[in-house]
Structure formats: structure tokens, C-alpha cells
Design an enzyme around this catalytic site. Structure first.
Site, PDB file in Angstrom:
ATOM      1  N   ASN A  99       0.856  -1.188   0.000  1.00 49.51           N
ATOM      2  CA  ASN A  99       0.000   0.000   0.000  1.00 49.51           C
ATOM      3  C   ASN A  99       0.895   1.242   0.000  1.00 49.51           C
ATOM      4  O   ASN A  99       2.121   1.128  -0.034  1.00 49.51           O
ATOM      5  CB  ASN A  99      -0.949  -0.019   1.211  1.00 49.51           C
ATOM      6  CG  ASN A  99      -0.164  -0.098   2.498  1.00 49.51           C
ATOM      7  OD1 ASN A  99       0.535   0.839   2.864  1.00 49.51           O
ATOM      8  ND2 ASN A  99      -0.254  -1.226   3.189  1.00 49.51           N
TER       9      ASN A  99
ATOM     10  N   ASP B 195      -4.178  -6.619   5.169  1.00 51.06           N
ATOM     11  CA  ASP B 195      -5.177  -7.470   5.815  1.00 51.06           C
ATOM     12  C   ASP B 195      -5.068  -8.910   5.325  1.00 51.06           C
ATOM     13  O   ASP B 195      -5.404  -9.850   6.035  1.00 51.06           O
ATOM     14  CB  ASP B 195      -6.588  -6.933   5.531  1.00 51.06           C
ATOM     15  CG  ASP B 195      -6.884  -5.702   6.380  1.00 51.06           C
ATOM     16  OD1 ASP B 195      -6.403  -5.653   7.526  1.00 51.06           O
ATOM     17  OD2 ASP B 195      -7.577  -4.789   5.888  1.00 51.06           O
TER      18      ASP B 195
ATOM     19  N   LYS C 162       9.611 -17.151  -9.863  1.00 44.02           N
ATOM     20  CA  LYS C 162       8.864 -16.032 -10.451  1.00 44.02           C
ATOM     21  C   LYS C 162       7.660 -16.542 -11.249  1.00 44.02           C
ATOM     22  O   LYS C 162       7.806 -17.474 -12.043  1.00 44.02           O
ATOM     23  CB  LYS C 162       9.818 -15.255 -11.361  1.00 44.02           C
ATOM     24  CG  LYS C 162       9.225 -14.001 -11.918  1.00 44.02           C
ATOM     25  CD  LYS C 162      10.244 -13.266 -12.777  1.00 44.02           C
ATOM     26  CE  LYS C 162       9.543 -12.132 -13.506  1.00 44.02           C
ATOM     27  NZ  LYS C 162      10.397 -11.548 -14.533  1.00 44.02           N
TER      28      LYS C 162
ATOM     29  N   PRO D   8      -2.918 -12.039  10.734  1.00 41.17           N
ATOM     30  CA  PRO D   8      -3.316 -11.802  12.129  1.00 41.17           C
ATOM     31  C   PRO D   8      -3.454 -10.295  12.378  1.00 41.17           C
ATOM     32  O   PRO D   8      -2.753  -9.498  11.755  1.00 41.17           O
ATOM     33  CB  PRO D   8      -2.163 -12.386  12.943  1.00 41.17           C
ATOM     34  CG  PRO D   8      -1.010 -12.475  12.004  1.00 41.17           C
ATOM     35  CD  PRO D   8      -1.575 -12.611  10.615  1.00 41.17           C
ATOM     36  N   ASP D   9      -4.366  -9.926  13.263  1.00 40.15           N
ATOM     37  CA  ASP D   9      -4.627  -8.512  13.540  1.00 40.15           C
ATOM     38  C   ASP D   9      -3.888  -8.097  14.816  1.00 40.15           C
ATOM     39  O   ASP D   9      -4.233  -8.524  15.927  1.00 40.15           O
ATOM     40  CB  ASP D   9      -6.146  -8.306  13.688  1.00 40.15           C
ATOM     41  CG  ASP D   9      -6.495  -6.828  13.661  1.00 40.15           C
ATOM     42  OD1 ASP D   9      -5.857  -6.057  14.400  1.00 40.15           O
ATOM     43  OD2 ASP D   9      -7.396  -6.451  12.888  1.00 40.15           O
TER      44      ASP D   9
ATOM     45  N   PHE E 154      -5.092   3.456  14.312  1.00 37.43           N
ATOM     46  CA  PHE E 154      -5.358   4.453  13.275  1.00 37.43           C
ATOM     47  C   PHE E 154      -6.306   3.809  12.269  1.00 37.43           C
ATOM     48  O   PHE E 154      -6.297   2.589  12.099  1.00 37.43           O
ATOM     49  CB  PHE E 154      -4.064   4.864  12.568  1.00 37.43           C
ATOM     50  CG  PHE E 154      -3.430   6.089  13.159  1.00 37.43           C
ATOM     51  CD1 PHE E 154      -2.857   6.048  14.415  1.00 37.43           C
ATOM     52  CD2 PHE E 154      -3.404   7.291  12.449  1.00 37.43           C
ATOM     53  CE1 PHE E 154      -2.270   7.179  14.969  1.00 37.43           C
ATOM     54  CE2 PHE E 154      -2.821   8.422  12.984  1.00 37.43           C
ATOM     55  CZ  PHE E 154      -2.256   8.369  14.246  1.00 37.43           C
TER      56      PHE E 154
ATOM     57  N   LYS F  91     -15.230   0.157  13.442  1.00 35.14           N
ATOM     58  CA  LYS F  91     -13.890  -0.441  13.606  1.00 35.14           C
ATOM     59  C   LYS F  91     -13.461  -0.413  15.069  1.00 35.14           C
ATOM     60  O   LYS F  91     -12.874  -1.360  15.592  1.00 35.14           O
ATOM     61  CB  LYS F  91     -12.894   0.321  12.730  1.00 35.14           C
ATOM     62  CG  LYS F  91     -11.595  -0.405  12.536  1.00 35.14           C
ATOM     63  CD  LYS F  91     -10.723   0.228  11.469  1.00 35.14           C
ATOM     64  CE  LYS F  91     -11.076  -0.244  10.075  1.00 35.14           C
ATOM     65  NZ  LYS F  91     -10.216   0.313   9.032  1.00 35.14           N
TER      66      LYS F  91
ATOM     67  N   LYS G 186     -12.380  -3.728  16.970  1.00 35.52           N
ATOM     68  CA  LYS G 186     -10.985  -3.937  17.404  1.00 35.52           C
ATOM     69  C   LYS G 186     -10.823  -3.795  18.921  1.00 35.52           C
ATOM     70  O   LYS G 186      -9.874  -4.296  19.482  1.00 35.52           O
ATOM     71  CB  LYS G 186     -10.070  -2.941  16.701  1.00 35.52           C
ATOM     72  CG  LYS G 186     -10.148  -3.027  15.169  1.00 35.52           C
ATOM     73  CD  LYS G 186      -8.826  -3.393  14.571  1.00 35.52           C
ATOM     74  CE  LYS G 186      -8.869  -3.384  13.055  1.00 35.52           C
ATOM     75  NZ  LYS G 186      -7.645  -3.885  12.449  1.00 35.52           N
TER      76      LYS G 186
HETATM   77  O1  PMT Z   1       2.642   6.373   6.560  1.00 33.17           O
HETATM   78  P1  PMT Z   1       2.014   7.620   5.987  1.00 33.17           P
HETATM   79  O2  PMT Z   1       2.281   7.778   4.520  1.00 33.17           O
HETATM   80  O3  PMT Z   1       2.331   8.846   6.778  1.00 33.17           O
HETATM   81  O4  PMT Z   1       0.421   7.403   6.101  1.00 33.17           O
HETATM   82  C1  PMT Z   1      -0.173   7.349   7.358  1.00 33.17           C
HETATM   83  C2  PMT Z   1      -1.337   6.352   7.407  1.00 33.17           C
HETATM   84  C3  PMT Z   1      -2.448   6.827   6.450  1.00 33.17           C
HETATM   85  C4  PMT Z   1      -0.881   4.960   6.972  1.00 33.17           C
HETATM   86  C5  PMT Z   1      -1.839   6.309   8.887  1.00 33.17           C
HETATM   87  O5  PMT Z   1      -2.225   7.599   9.288  1.00 33.17           O
HETATM   88  C6  PMT Z   1      -3.025   5.361   9.043  1.00 33.17           C
HETATM   89  O6  PMT Z   1      -4.171   5.730   8.883  1.00 33.17           O
HETATM   90  N1  PMT Z   1      -2.746   4.075   9.386  1.00 33.17           N
HETATM   91  C7  PMT Z   1      -3.758   3.021   9.432  1.00 33.17           C
HETATM   92  C8  PMT Z   1      -3.984   2.503   8.068  1.00 33.17           C
HETATM   93  C9  PMT Z   1      -5.167   1.550   7.907  1.00 33.17           C
HETATM   94  O7  PMT Z   1      -5.734   1.506   6.887  1.00 33.17           O
HETATM   95  O8  PMT Z   1      -5.472   0.869   8.894  1.00 33.17           O
HETATM   96  P2  PMT Z   1      -6.675  -0.254   8.906  1.00 33.17           P
HETATM   97  O9  PMT Z   1      -7.965   0.432   8.830  1.00 33.17           O
HETATM   98  O10 PMT Z   1      -6.342  -1.324   7.912  1.00 33.17           O
HETATM   99  O11 PMT Z   1      -6.396  -0.836  10.331  1.00 33.17           O
HETATM  100  C10 PMT Z   1      -6.863  -0.208  11.514  1.00 33.17           C
HETATM  101  C11 PMT Z   1      -5.840  -0.359  12.593  1.00 33.17           C
HETATM  102  O12 PMT Z   1      -5.544  -1.738  12.800  1.00 33.17           O
HETATM  103  C12 PMT Z   1      -4.501   0.315  12.320  1.00 33.17           C
HETATM  104  O13 PMT Z   1      -4.043   0.835  13.536  1.00 33.17           O
HETATM  105  C13 PMT Z   1      -3.605  -0.842  11.866  1.00 33.17           C
HETATM  106  O14 PMT Z   1      -2.234  -0.615  12.173  1.00 33.17           O
HETATM  107  C14 PMT Z   1      -4.176  -2.001  12.662  1.00 33.17           C
HETATM  108  N2  PMT Z   1      -4.011  -3.319  12.006  1.00 33.17           N
HETATM  109  C15 PMT Z   1      -4.625  -3.590  10.835  1.00 33.17           C
HETATM  110  C16 PMT Z   1      -4.495  -4.847  10.286  1.00 33.17           C
HETATM  111  C17 PMT Z   1      -3.738  -5.813  10.940  1.00 33.17           C
HETATM  112  N3  PMT Z   1      -3.589  -7.017  10.440  1.00 33.17           N
HETATM  113  N4  PMT Z   1      -3.143  -5.512  12.107  1.00 33.17           N
HETATM  114  C18 PMT Z   1      -3.280  -4.279  12.651  1.00 33.17           C
HETATM  115  O15 PMT Z   1      -2.720  -3.996  13.726  1.00 33.17           O
END
Ligand code: PMT
Length: 402
Positions: free
Chosen positions: A210, A280, A290, A308-309, A326, A340, A344
Site C-alpha cells: 500500500n 489485511d 517467479k 493476524p490482527d 489508526f 472499527k 478492534k
Molecule cells: O505512513 P504515511 O504515509 O504517513 O500514512 C499514514 C497512514 C495513512 C498509513 C496512517 O495515518 C493510518 O491511517 N494508518 C492506518 C492505516 C489503515 O488503513 O489501517 P486499517 O484500517 O487497515 O487498520 C486499523 C488499525 O488496525 C490500524 O491501527 C492498523 O495498524 C491495525 N491493524 C490492521 C491490520 C492488521 N492485520 N493488524 C493491525 O494492527
């Protein structure tokens, strides 16, 4: 408001080849809004011209203890009187020795003996001079006298040798100065921070990823360090060096980020701030070789499996610790964020709306809304990521210190 705006900095430049880099330091501090008064030793002026320093700082440059223009011969007292910070860059072995011995035989050493405010020294010299037991003894003495140091880095030196002795990077010197002036509201806390993207391998040359650059996580890491926290930074592939002072580990995949984060969390963290954009899903069966293009078949099906989350796992095992997530959403950001948050189970969720071009991936700014576990919601205006980080650390400090 910019941290450095209006701050009065006295910059002492000593005589070494790194004196020319003080020019960039003056420029950067002034760009941030600081008022810089330059004091240069006589030997410093052999390396860099007084006129250049004067033009860049827009202030007279001081180098003599006694000048005819002086009304009361008290420059060594007046110059630092209203200073917020005194920085010595580069600091030579000679000046460190004089300071440690309490000598006052010229303007800089007299000024320093008469000054008892925040003082940052950025040494630069030949490796053997730096590592000499006399210099190291002086550094230890000065540290116990309350002087803060930003140590020299390693690399090729002006004398043609390789080793420790180069003046630290300008941005590191400025960050160390900011840290010295910051309140230690997170002292005694250890924080886990995740940042950047993850790469989920399809084969040895391709991956699913991403657009995260790690900027948001880096800003939070720096703000937490300035606030006195110990920081473990687990980050994906990004193009930045980890902030000075953080214990950092670079990982590639979500699974690696998960394992490393859980291990760090169990080593006495009192909080976690998870800014990483974690994949995810990952390919269920990444290929060992390849993947070849099949001219007969334009379609290629991939089977993915869930990763895993980290956030949900930490929140479940939090036991009174503070877990912050975030969320980057596209449309209906608040509603999706609220869902969310429940799913979470974290204590605070910071939502950035990706539809705002100044927020989210890769930008230097972010507009965020905070959702607290107790139902409070707080929207902040568009701010620099540094400012979001600063305010967020203040909010988290309140939660941690309750
Ligand atoms: O790095 P930059 O370019 O500065 O950009 C910053 C950012 C946009 C990446 C940041 O501000 C941000 O929003 N991060 C979360 C990105 C996201 O899409 O998260 P999510 O909605 O997929 O997941 C929610 C939360 O669960 C996040 O805290 C993530 O770290 C956590 N997560 C998600 C999936 C996973 N398998 N494990 C996790 O811990």
C-alpha cells in the site's frame, strides 16, 4: 504554532572543518522561525567567514571577549541572558576540555561558565581525538554537569580516515534541541509504535503493498521520544532512517510485524500506537519461483488468506495498558471508524479521511478525528503530521498517567 517560532538560540561555532555545516544549522533554525545569535571562536572564523554567518543569521556575529564597540565588556553575560537554548556545533575537543575544567579564557568559554540554562553540544573531530580517554572523560564530566550531547556519527572524515567523528545530521541536532526543551510527560513509559506498509510476497519479485510512507509513525515516534518515553518502533519497508533514540526493527510482512510487535509488547510496554498500514490479506501460496506470464490465459487468480490482527490482539490482552489504532477510510469515515473501534476494542482510534487530498498516505499534513473508548469524539483541523503527533502524545499521556 511552530515549536521553534520566536525561540532564542545562541549558536556557538568552534574551529573545525565541520564549522561550514553550522551554516545549514542556522538556515534550518531560522526557517523554523528561531532567532539565532552566532558566537564563533577565532579558529571557527578560519573555516567560515564572519560575513556569511552574519548574513545568514541577520545578527552581528560575536567572537571577541573585548571589543572597542562594547559598552560594558559584559558580552559573556548578556549574550545568553534571554536564550532558550545554547547549542555548540561543532564542539571541538579543546572547548569540551575547557568546559570540563571550568576555564574561561575567551568569549565562548567565559559565556559557557556564566550560563546555566539548557545546553546542547554536538561534537565533531577526528576519531582518535573523540575516542581519546581525555575527551571521553570530559564528556562524562559534562554530562554529569547537565550538558546534553548529540554524538558524532560515523563515516569518512575530512582527514581522509573513516570512523566516528562526523557532526550529527542537522535535523538530528535540531530534534535533540527540541527534545531538550520538551516536558517529559511520558517519562517511565515504554511505547510500541508500528509504522509504514507491509509487503505480502506473491513470488520472489512481486508483492502486495500500500502507499504508506511511514511519515505519520515517524512523527509519533519523535514526539514520544521528546516526551521522554522509551520507544520500540516496528516498521515496514520505508525510505527513512529510524529516529535517533528509538529501538527499531524493520520487517517486511504483516506476519513478521505481528510476531515482533507481540514480542515487544510483552517486554513491558505500557502503551501501543499502531499507525502501520498492515496488509489485511496475504497470498495463501506464494510461489518459490517467479510467476511466468501465460500468453494463452489473460487471467490470473490469486487466493488470499487473512493476516493476524495486531491491534485486536493487543487490545484483547491490554490489561489496563493503552492501545491506540489508526484508521484510513474512504467515505463515511466517521461511521466506519466507529464500527472499527468496536470491532478492534482499542482505547482510542484516530481516523484520517483518505478522500481529503491533504490527509493520509504520503502527505506532510493530516486531518484527524479521535474516537475515545468512553464515547468522546474530537475533530482536529488540518495540521502538520508533526503537530498531530505532538497533540496525540499529550492526549495519550493523560490516558497513561491517570
Ligand atoms: O505512513 P504515511 O504515509 O504517513 O500514512 C499514514 C497512514 C495513512 C498509513 C496512517 O495515518 C493510518 O491511517 N494508518 C492506518 C492505516 C489503515 O488503513 O489501517 P486499517 O484500517 O487497515 O487498520 C486499523 C488499525 O488496525 C490500524 O491501527 C492498523 O495498524 C491495525 N491493524 C490492521 C491490520 C492488521 N492485520 N493488524 C493491525 O494492527
Amino acid at each position: 504554532m511552530n515549536f521553534w517560532a520566536g525561540k532564542k538560540i545562541v549558536l556557538i561555532i568552534c574551529g573545525g572543518i565541520a564549522a561550514y555545516r553550522a551554516i545549514d544549522l542556522i538556515r534550518s533554525l531560522r526557517k523554523e522561525g528561531a532567532v539565532v545569535t552566532v558566537v564563533a571562536t577565532k579558529s571557527a572564523l578560519e573555516f567560515v567567514g564572519k560575513l556569511s554567518l552574519q548574513a545568514l543569521s541577520s545578527e552581528p556575529v560575536h567572537s571577541d571577549l573585548f571589543t572597542p564597540a562594547m559598552s560594558d565588556a559584559m558580552d559573556h553575560i548578556h549574550l545568553t541572558k534571554n536564550a532558550d537554548l545554547v547549542v555548540i556545533a561543532p564542539a571541538t575537543a579543546n572547548l569540551l576540555a575547557k568546559m570540563a575544567a571550568g576555564m574561561a579564557d575567551d568569549l565562548t568559554s567565559s559565556m559557557l561558565l556564566a550560563y546555566n540554562g539548557p545546553l546542547l553540544a554536538a561534537p565533531a573531530m577526528n576519531t582518535r581525538m573523540w575516542q581519546h580517554s581525555a575527551t571521553q572523560r570530559n564528556v562524562q564530566q559534562l554530562k554529569s554537569d547537565g550538558v546534553e550531547f548529540i554524538n558524532p556519527s560515523s563515516g569518512s572524515l575530512a582527514c581522509g580516515e573513516d570512523g566516528e567523528g562526523r557532526l550529527a545530521a542537522i535535523e538530528e541536532i535540531i530534534e535533540a534541541g527540541r527534545s531538550l526543551l520538551s516536558k517529559k510527560i511520558l517519562k517511565g513509559h515504554r511505547l510500541l509504535i508500528t509504522a509504514g506498509p507491509t509487503h505480502e510476497a506473491l513470488d520472489p519479485v512481486r508483492y502486495i503493498a500500500n502507499h504508506s510512507t511511514g511519515k505519520m509513525g515517524w512523527s509519533i515516534c519523535r514526539a514520544a521520544l521528546r516526551a521522554g518515553a522509551e520507544v520500540v518502533l516496528i516498521h515496514g519497508p520505508v525510505n527513512m532512517e529510524p529516529p535517533h533514540g528509538a529501538e527499531s526493527r524493520r520487517v517486511t510482512s504483516a506476519q513478521e510485524m505481528f510476531t515482533n510487535s507481540i514480542e515487544a509488547w510483552q517486554r513491558g510496554c505500557s502503551g501501543a500506537i499502531l499507525t502501520a498500514a498492515v496488509g489485511d490479506y496475504r497470498p495463501l501460496h506464494p510461489k518459490a519461483g517467479k510467476i511466468k506470464k501465460d500468453p494463452a490465459n489473460p487471467e490470473l487468480a490469486l487466493t488470499l488468506t487473512a493476516n493476524p490482527d495486531i491491534l485486536a490482539t493487543l487490545a484483547k490482552e491490554s490489561g489496563g495498558k493503552v492501545v491506540v489504532g489508526f484508521a484510513a477510510e474512504t467515505g463515511n469515515a466517521l461511521e466506519l471508524g466507529r464500527e472499527k473501534m468496536v470491532r478492534k476494542g482499542c482505547d482510542l482510534l484516530v481516523i484520517n479521511d483518505l478522500l481529503d487530498p491533504k490527509s493520509g498516505f504520503g502527505t506532510d499534513t493530516n486531518q484527524v478525528t479521535l474516537l475515545y473508548g468512553d464515547g468522546r469524539e474530537e475533530s482536529w483541523p488540518l495540521l502538520s503530521k508533526d503537530m498531530v503527533a505532538e497533540k496525540l502524545i499529550q492526549a495519550i499521556a493523560i490516558m497513561l498517567n491517570k
